[in-house]
Design a protein around this motif. Structure first.
Motif, short mmCIF file in Angstrom:
data_model
loop_
_atom_site.label_atom_id
_atom_site.label_comp_id
_atom_site.label_asym_id
_atom_site.label_seq_id
_atom_site.Cartn_x
_atom_site.Cartn_y
_atom_site.Cartn_z
N ALA A 178 -9.99 -5.97 31.58
CA ALA A 178 -10.21 -4.90 30.44
C ALA A 178 -10.51 -5.69 29.13
N PRO A 179 -9.66 -6.60 28.75
CA PRO A 179 -9.92 -7.33 27.51
C PRO A 179 -11.35 -7.97 27.26
N LEU A 180 -11.78 -8.52 28.48
CA LEU A 180 -12.89 -9.11 28.62
C LEU A 180 -14.12 -8.11 28.45
N ASN A 230 -4.81 -6.12 16.00
CA ASN A 230 -4.54 -4.69 16.65
C ASN A 230 -3.38 -5.06 17.84
N GLY A 231 -3.02 -6.27 18.13
CA GLY A 231 -1.96 -6.58 19.26
C GLY A 231 -2.76 -6.44 20.37
N VAL A 232 -1.86 -6.21 21.57
CA VAL A 232 -2.37 -6.13 22.99
C VAL A 232 -3.05 -4.68 23.20
N MET A 233 -2.58 -4.04 22.52
CA MET A 233 -3.30 -2.49 22.83
C MET A 233 -4.79 -2.65 22.25
N GLY A 234 -4.83 -3.49 21.21
CA GLY A 234 -6.52 -3.32 20.80
C GLY A 234 -7.22 -4.06 21.85
N LEU A 235 -6.65 -4.92 22.84
CA LEU A 235 -7.50 -5.76 24.04
C LEU A 235 -7.97 -4.67 24.95
N PHE A 236 -7.12 -3.54 24.94
CA PHE A 236 -7.13 -2.34 26.00
C PHE A 236 -7.76 -1.16 25.36
N ARG A 282 -17.83 4.44 23.34
CA ARG A 282 -17.74 5.02 22.16
C ARG A 282 -16.30 4.66 21.82
N MET A 283 -15.37 4.65 22.47
CA MET A 283 -13.84 4.50 22.34
C MET A 283 -13.58 2.85 22.05
N ALA A 284 -14.42 1.83 22.85
CA ALA A 284 -14.33 0.54 22.67
C ALA A 284 -15.15 0.12 21.24
N TYR A 285 -16.10 0.86 21.02
CA TYR A 285 -17.12 0.27 19.94
C TYR A 285 -16.27 0.32 18.72
N HIS A 286 -15.34 1.26 18.38
CA HIS A 286 -14.86 1.41 16.98
C HIS A 286 -14.04 0.37 16.67
N THR A 287 -14.22 -0.52 15.50
CA THR A 287 -13.37 -1.35 15.18
C THR A 287 -12.92 -1.27 13.43
N ARG A 288 -13.69 -0.44 13.01
CA ARG A 288 -13.00 -0.05 11.26
C ARG A 288 -13.32 1.34 11.15
N SER A 289 -12.72 1.72 9.90
CA SER A 289 -13.18 2.91 9.46
C SER A 289 -13.05 2.91 7.82
#
Length: 330
Positions: A36-38, A73-79, A143-150
């Motif tokens: 998942a992180p990769l 974002n910690g571990v959750m950011g990788l998932f 779409r969920m994985a693409y967002h990195t900023r707002s």
């Protein structure tokens, strides 16, 4: 063999179909969780996310990107987006492996009828069947994985599954200026569900070499290294989890190489609603944009991380699928 055992081993029985699908679904979830992180980093590279574009193109870049995500974002950011991945991958893998078992039985009911062409065709058809039913879930996951900023006070936006789905549904693309009529735009307006199939044609096309070569390699290597017994009643030696992992890893390498350009184009088209919200990006435009930006290398952006992801994922997927079938008695 008892009548109960006969039913268990009848590939067209409900018992076999359900358990084959269950084994495939579990295999897909386990394999996807492992990588998942990769997968998150690869999507950011393929979709040319502006925050991570600088890392693309090198082996070390994948780890640098992963480190940045972890710091911010910690571990959750990788998932991020993994919940949508699991919602998609269980039915996707279940349908794919279940369909392969059924198509293989139709095209190759005996070992004597097994050919590389039939293996490729069975794999391609099973992959196309699964993606047809699960593509909208894949689009939402991307779409969920693409967002990195707002832009909302500079805070990171992490859309939920429902928020990402709502975002796709609300998009209102216009017909291309080169189009003589607004037919395409009207079609998407009348059938909003089609918005969840951005990039579907390139995905379906790319699925042919991906699933086809994957199952072709898997079947060919198993036939070579785990040959049938002379009397045709079984195999000379039973496959082991290690053998399944190794053969699955080779299958993943071959399939990833064959289909990767299609995957890059697909990712760009899937996030087209974010990068070009006013219109629909088409095959030609997407391919042309990638070529203008980076030439032929643009179609292999993130391939190194693709190997890091797809090789263990395919290996685990095939191995767990076979293990699950043994455990479930099919």
């Amino acid at each position: 063999m008892s009548s109960h055992d006969a039913v268990k081993h009848d590939k067209q029985s409900l018992h076999y179909i359900v358990r084959s699908g269950l084994a495939g679904g579990i295999a897909g979830c386990v394999a996807k969780t492992v990588v998942a992180p990769l997968d998150r980093v690869k999507i950011l590279f393929q979709a040319s996310n502006p925050d991570f574009r600088k890392y693309a193109g090198t082996w070390s870049g994948a780890f640098s990107a992963g480190s940045q995500i972890y710091r911010e974002n910690g571990v959750m950011g990788l998932f991020q987006g993994h919940s949508a991945t699991l919602l998609r991958i269980f039915p996707y893998a279940a349908i794919k492996f279940m369909a392969y078992d059924q198509i293989e039985h139709i095209l190759m009911p005996t070992r004597a009828q097994q050919t590389n062409m039939r293996r490729f065709l069975a794999g391609a058809l099973s992959g196309m069947t699964s993606v047809l039913f699960t593509y909208p879930l894949d689009l939402i996951r991307v779409r969920m994985a693409y967002h990195t900023r707002s832009t909302n006070n500079g805070r990171l936006s992490k859309p939920t599954f429902l928020q990402a789905a709502s975002e796709v549904y609300r998009e209102a693309p216009k017909a291309p200026s080169s189009s003589p009529s607004p037919t395409a735009s009207t079609l998407f307006t009348r059938f909003p569900v089609l918005k969840f199939y951005r990039g579907f044609t390139v995905t379906l096309t790319g699925m042919v070499p991906y699933a086809g070569t994957s199952f072709l390699t898997w079947g060919f290597l198993r036939a070579q290294f785990i040959p049938p017994s002379p009397d045709g009643t079984g195999t000379k030696r039973h496959p082991t989890p290690i053998a399944d992992l190794i053969i699955g890893a080779v299958a993943g390498t071959v399939s990833q190489t064959a289909s990767y350009p299609f995957e890059v184009v697909r990712r760009r088209m899937q996030v087209g609603g974010l990068t070009h919200p006013d219109r629909w990006m088409r095959w030609g435009e997407t391919v042309g944009t990638i070529w203008q930006q980076k030439g032929w290398r643009g179609f292999y952006v993130g391939l190194s991380i693709g190997y890091l992801k797809i090789v263990p994922m395919t290996a685990v997927s095939f191995a767990v699928w076979q293990w699950g079938k043994r455990i479930l008695g099919v």
